[in-house]
Each structure stands twice: as structure tokens, then as C-alpha cells.
Design an enzyme around this catalytic site. Sequence first.
Site, PDB file in Angstrom:
ATOM      1  CG  HIS A 157      -2.200  -1.195   1.320  1.00  0.00           C
ATOM      2  ND1 HIS A 157      -3.509  -0.994   1.016  1.00  0.00           N
ATOM      3  CD2 HIS A 157      -2.022  -2.666   1.143  1.00  0.00           C
ATOM      4  CE1 HIS A 157      -3.544  -1.584   0.669  1.00  0.00           C
ATOM      5  NE2 HIS A 157      -3.560  -2.893   0.606  1.00  0.00           N
ATOM      6  CG  ASP A 364      -0.389   8.924   1.042  1.00  0.00           C
ATOM      7  OD1 ASP A 364      -0.730   7.765   1.089  1.00  0.00           O
ATOM      8  OD2 ASP A 364      -1.081   9.954   1.747  1.00  0.00           O
TER       9      ASP A 364
END
Length: 405
Positions: A157, A364
Site C-alpha cells: 500500500h 503517499d
Amino acid sequence: MSRLVVVSNRVTPITEGEPTAGGLAAGVLDALKQKGGIWFGWSGEITDDAASVEHTERSVGPITLFTIDLCRPDYDAFYRGFANGTLWPTLHYQVGHAHFDWAEFAGYRRVNELFARALATLVQPDDLIWAHDYHLLCLAEAVRAAGLRNRIGLFLHTPFPAPAVFMTDPAHAELIRAMCHFDLLGFQTEEDRTAFTDYVLREAGATMDEGRLVAFGHTVKCGVYPIGVHVQEVRALAAAPANRRYASRLRTSLHGRPLILSVDRLDYSKGLRQRFIAFERFLEHHPHHHGQVVFMQIAPPSRSDIHVYREIRRELEAEAGRINGRFAEVDWMPLRYLNRGFARNALMPLYAEAQVGLVTPLRDGMNLVAKEYVAAQDPENPGVLVLSQFAGAARELDAALIVNP
Ligand code: ADQ
């Protein structure tokens, strides 16, 4: 019949009919609801007993949840230590926040092995194992050592950094070797996949065979599978009158002033401090906006038993107080800082209230808030997304205003 067995560090407590928070949890649940299957991981409980594969079982609809507890030394070395003190900052290019301790890396491996041994008691030979995230980079190696031959994949992720950054972690070679035991590695963006394959080709003498990496005697397929949100569901939550309790209060309080909204876990990778300073700079340079605009930051505490996370929380409280002290008027507070979370059905209507969605992480993997913000907008009167070039989402949401935070 082959079952889907999802493995993640934490199994989110789920209650039927209630919304779940968090990107990983929502994604995992979607897959499991469609196919049925097992979700295995840590219960969130820390015990004083020795580590054990003894698990608790609970069923919710077609999903069976299996959880184990962690003992204190494993939790400290694995979770607080290597996973969140070394890997998380390194994967996010924040090497200044990383520390390293071989004993913690040993703890990380130990927990991956514990998970593998527990899985060995649960899975059947043709089950498909799908592991999630940076906590479990050594899981496939441990699963093979436990004698399982099941197909096993991992979805990362977080970003995967450039090789020179990854190599600042002294355990980099061990981690890469372990990762090559998966049959499939999934990344959020092409940049992440390329960073990984570059490392393995250059530093580990791997070769390519029909698009697959061959390294350490294993063949691993590397794919790009950017995580998304359910656009219709988000829009429906955002527009439902029953969900508008907070949104209505917010609108009343704004007296027609435009709203800039940010929503993040309280984490240094999210660039919150830099964002506060940018807003201060904006007020400094554009006095005609004084009294005219409100910036609201929603940031619930996360990982608050780790020192640097407590530190950043203190820092932000100080910054918010300083900026408000400097610019506030008797009838206007420029910055609203809410140190709490909201249920999904309350959060989506808040996105729809904001003229600007300000999503500026320093790094991110993807950033689901950016996607949720866009999906929540009223198509007749949408707001504007301001998005960091360093979020994986910037690769897809190219109509946003892309900025360097
Ligand atoms: P996170 O770092 O947690 O996820 P993000 O992708 O933004 O970041 O997902 C957060 C989720 O939690 C969103 O669904 C959001 O709505 C929810 N959330 C955030 N703040 C909240 C609040 N105050 N109240 C309620 N809900 C809140 C990690 C990676 C990301 C990657 C995801 C999914 O760091 O890069 O996008 O996994 O792969």
C-alpha cells in the site's frame, strides 16, 4: 474449492451494517464480501504471555475472521520498532525519521514466521493467500519455510522508494530476498514497480523472463494495481440527507465563507506541518482573504504509542495555536484543527461542503482521501482538488492542481 485468505497486520473489527474506516480495510472487505473467505491477522491485543499461534475465530456473513494476539516483546520489536520505526519512514523517503536495530528486524521476522505458522493451521492446499502491506514483506519466505505451497501474493500500500533510498535500511538485501518468495507483488504505481525491479535487477543479479523477475531461484510477477474507491457509494454517502448532521452544522458556522478541507491520519508523511505553514504564508501574502476563508484540518491521532507521532501532534497543536493567534479576528478563526476521526458517512458530506480539497502528503502510496474528495463532489457544483505530486493518486487524478508540498 479455492478460498481467498487475506492476511494483514491488523484485522479491523467489523460490525455488520456499520461503515468501516480506512482504505485497506474497505478494500479487503469488498474483495471478501464478493468471494467469501478468511481474514487473518493481529487482534490488536498485546499480552504478557509467550507468543502463540492460538487464534480466535469469528464469522461475519461470508467472512471468517481469525486473529492472534502479540506478546509485548514482539509488538515492540515488530510493530513499534522495525515496521513503523524503520520501514515506514524509509518507504516514504523520510530517512531522517528512520532508526535501525538488528534485534528489531529479528522481531519483525519472528512475527512474520508466527503468522506463517498460524496460517499453516488454517489454510487448505489450494487456498489463495493475499498478504497486505509493509508489515509482511517476509511472509512468503516464512510460509514456504512452514511447508505451505499455496499461491501467495502481496500488495504494497505504501510507495517503494528508489534503490538508493531503500538501501539506507541495513536489512535491504534480506528484505528483497524475502520479497522474491511471493508469486505476485502488487504496487500502487509504475514508479513503485520500476523502483523495485531496478533494485532486484541491478543489486541482486536478477533476470527478466517473459515479464517476470527471476531472482534467488524464484520467479515473481510484479504488477501495478492502483487502489480506488467506489465512486457511486461515496457520492451516495455524501448526498444522503440522513448523513448531513455535521455537514449542516459546518455550513451554518461558515457564514458563506469558502472552506479548504484536509483529512489525514496524523502522520509525518502527510506533510501536515508544511501545509499549516503554507496556509500561514497564504494569509501573509493575501490580506484581502482575511476573514474570507476557513481551512479545516481533520487529523485523528495514529500510532500514538510511538514517540515521533506524539511529537508531531504536539508540534501541530502549537502551530495551529500560533497561526490562529496571529491572524484570528473576533468573528473569524482561520484554522480549525480537529484531532479526531469521523465515521465514513459523516465524513463524505464534509468533503462535499469544501470548495477546496487540500491533499499534500510528502509521500503517499496512493491517498484515498484525494479520490474520495473527487467522488463526493456535487457534479453540478464541484470543488477543486489540490494534490501533491508525491501521492500515487497524482498519476491518475491529472485534472487536479498538482503541487510540490
Ligand atoms: P493511509 O495512509 O491511511 O493508507 P489514505 O489512503 O488517505 O491513507 O486512506 C485513509 C482512509 O482513512 C480514507 O479512506 C479516509 O477516508 C479515512 N480517514 C482518514 N482520516 C480520517 C478521519 N479523520 N476520519 C475518518 N476517516 C478518515 C495507506 C497508504 C495510502 C494508501 C492506502 C490504501 O498510506 O497511500 O492510499 O493505504 O492503499
